[in-house]
Scaffold this motif. Structure first.
Motif, PDB file in Angstrom:
ATOM      1  N   ARG A  95     -13.622 -34.220  67.190  1.00 22.77           N
ATOM      2  CA  ARG A  95     -13.967 -34.637  68.557  1.00 22.77           C
ATOM      3  C   ARG A  95     -14.452 -33.449  69.378  1.00 22.77           C
ATOM      4  O   ARG A  95     -14.505 -33.509  70.600  1.00 22.77           O
ATOM      5  N   ALA A  96     -14.810 -32.392  68.691  1.00 20.05           N
ATOM      6  CA  ALA A  96     -15.204 -31.149  69.337  1.00 20.05           C
ATOM      7  C   ALA A  96     -16.610 -31.251  69.918  1.00 20.05           C
ATOM      8  O   ALA A  96     -17.370 -32.179  69.621  1.00 20.05           O
ATOM      9  N   HIS A  97     -16.929 -30.253  70.743  1.00 21.77           N
ATOM     10  CA  HIS A  97     -18.310 -30.098  71.197  1.00 21.77           C
ATOM     11  C   HIS A  97     -19.020 -29.234  70.174  1.00 21.77           C
ATOM     12  O   HIS A  97     -18.589 -28.119  69.864  1.00 21.77           O
ATOM     13  N   ALA A  98     -20.107 -29.723  69.605  1.00 15.90           N
ATOM     14  CA  ALA A  98     -20.826 -29.008  68.553  1.00 15.90           C
ATOM     15  C   ALA A  98     -22.207 -28.596  69.046  1.00 15.90           C
ATOM     16  O   ALA A  98     -22.907 -29.370  69.695  1.00 15.90           O
ATOM     17  N   ASN A  99     -22.566 -27.374  68.729  1.00 21.47           N
ATOM     18  CA  ASN A  99     -23.910 -26.872  69.025  1.00 21.47           C
ATOM     19  C   ASN A  99     -24.759 -27.058  67.779  1.00 21.47           C
ATOM     20  O   ASN A  99     -24.582 -26.360  66.778  1.00 21.47           O
ATOM     21  N   LEU A 100     -25.694 -28.007  67.832  1.00 22.01           N
ATOM     22  CA  LEU A 100     -26.519 -28.362  66.668  1.00 22.01           C
ATOM     23  C   LEU A 100     -27.978 -27.977  66.858  1.00 22.01           C
ATOM     24  O   LEU A 100     -28.842 -28.437  66.107  1.00 22.01           O
ATOM     25  N   THR A 101     -28.255 -27.122  67.814  1.00 24.63           N
ATOM     26  CA  THR A 101     -29.633 -26.775  68.146  1.00 24.63           C
ATOM     27  C   THR A 101     -30.240 -25.819  67.120  1.00 24.63           C
ATOM     28  O   THR A 101     -29.537 -25.193  66.322  1.00 24.63           O
ATOM     29  N   ASN A 102     -31.568 -25.727  67.168  1.00 24.10           N
ATOM     30  CA  ASN A 102     -32.333 -24.785  66.329  1.00 24.10           C
ATOM     31  C   ASN A 102     -32.086 -25.002  64.838  1.00 24.10           C
ATOM     32  O   ASN A 102     -31.856 -24.059  64.078  1.00 24.10           O
ATOM     33  N   ASN A 103     -32.123 -26.258  64.435  1.00 22.81           N
ATOM     34  CA  ASN A 103     -32.093 -26.629  63.026  1.00 22.81           C
ATOM     35  C   ASN A 103     -33.304 -27.518  62.744  1.00 22.81           C
ATOM     36  O   ASN A 103     -33.735 -28.272  63.620  1.00 22.81           O
ATOM     37  N   PRO A 104     -33.862 -27.445  61.547  1.00 22.98           N
ATOM     38  CA  PRO A 104     -35.054 -28.265  61.228  1.00 22.98           C
ATOM     39  C   PRO A 104     -34.682 -29.701  60.875  1.00 22.98           C
ATOM     40  O   PRO A 104     -34.908 -30.161  59.748  1.00 22.98           O
ATOM     41  N   TRP A 105     -34.133 -30.430  61.811  1.00 19.97           N
ATOM     42  CA  TRP A 105     -33.621 -31.772  61.556  1.00 19.97           C
ATOM     43  C   TRP A 105     -34.742 -32.722  61.127  1.00 19.97           C
ATOM     44  O   TRP A 105     -35.826 -32.718  61.695  1.00 19.97           O
TER      45      TRP A 105
END
Length: 264
Positions: A141-151
């Motif tokens: 349930r955490a806050h996740a930083n998922l930015t700067n990935n080639p999704w």
């Protein structure tokens, strides 16, 4: 009657050895639980607890000797390519985990298992994550930083996002670099900021077409069976009809013979 002195001496030595072993084991467990991971730097304070820093060490595997009283782990700027299942099991006090600026391309199912009740911050930014695996985030349930990935945004991602319990704001960091189908126009957009786009439309159309093909196949089989049934029974029906037509003529001939016999 008093016990022999040598018997008391032997039992006293045994008790002393047992007590010494117990103290030694307690010290070893305490040392294992509170020592620092190899090659990493540890610090501790009353306000933030124990912090383990393993940044920029060219590590290729998640360390397995992280103290179980750790509150914060910094594993950024290393060479990790995957986070295996149960990689951080046995860390019940962990509240912050930094895995940014690595080479991560895969998060195995249960990668963060056991951290659901404690972890508050998870940094996975600046990696090589392409596919979103909801099973890797089970219970978090955490806050996740998922930015700067080639999704890569596709129907699988669209169906996976509602299955996670991460802070909803975390998912806004998923910016589509590629998409399937390509003509949806989500490249360069945060996936959650394009709610009107349905990436499963192709799959739905494919499913509809498949259902139509199946229905047409069944319909063709039914028609073919009916045609076969009609043709197979047409000859029998014709013979039966001819038989029925022949009955009156035979009856007429019998009556005529009976009349001639009577006249004679």
């Amino acid at each position: 009657m008093s016990l022999p002195a040598d018997w008391l001496l032997r039992h006293s030595v045994v008790m002393c050895l047992l007590l010494h072993s117990l103290v030694l084991m307690t010290f070893c467990f305490h040392h294992a639980a509170t020592s620092c991971s190899k090659s990493c730097y540890c610090s501790e304070s009353d306000s933030s607890g124990k912090t383990v820093r393993c940044s920029n060490l060219q590590l290729t595997e998640i360390p397995q000797d992280i103290p179980n009283d750790t509150h914060r782990i910094y594993l950024d700027f290393n060479l990790f390519t995957t986070v295996p299942t149960n990689a951080f099991a046995g860390l019940p006090h962990l509240i912050e985990l930094d895995l940014s600026h690595n080479e991560l391309s895969q998060l195995e199912p249960g990668a963060f298992r056991g951290l659901g009740s404690s972890l508050q911050l998870l940094d996975l930014s600046s990696n090589k994550l392409v596919n979103f695996n909801s099973e890797a985030f089970e219970g978090l349930r955490a806050h996740a930083n998922l930015t700067n990935n080639p999704w890569h945004c596709d129907c699988n991602m669209q169906m996976a996002l509602p299955r996670v319990d991460l802070d909803p704001a975390s998912l806004r960091g998923i910016v589509c670099q590629t998409s399937d189908p390509e003509e949806t126009g989500v490249q360069g957009l945060a996936f959650l900021l394009a709610p009107d786009i349905d990436l499963c439309v192709v799959m739905k159309r494919t499913t509809d077409v498949a259902m139509l093909v199946v229905m047409f196949g069944w319909f063709t089989m039914v028609i073919s069976y009916l045609v076969y049934y009609v043709r197979a029974n047409q000859e029998d029906a014709r013979r039966h009809l001819e038989y029925l037509k022949s009955l009156p003529s035979r009856q007429g001939k019998s009556e005529e013979s009976s009349t001639i016999s009577t006249v004679v």
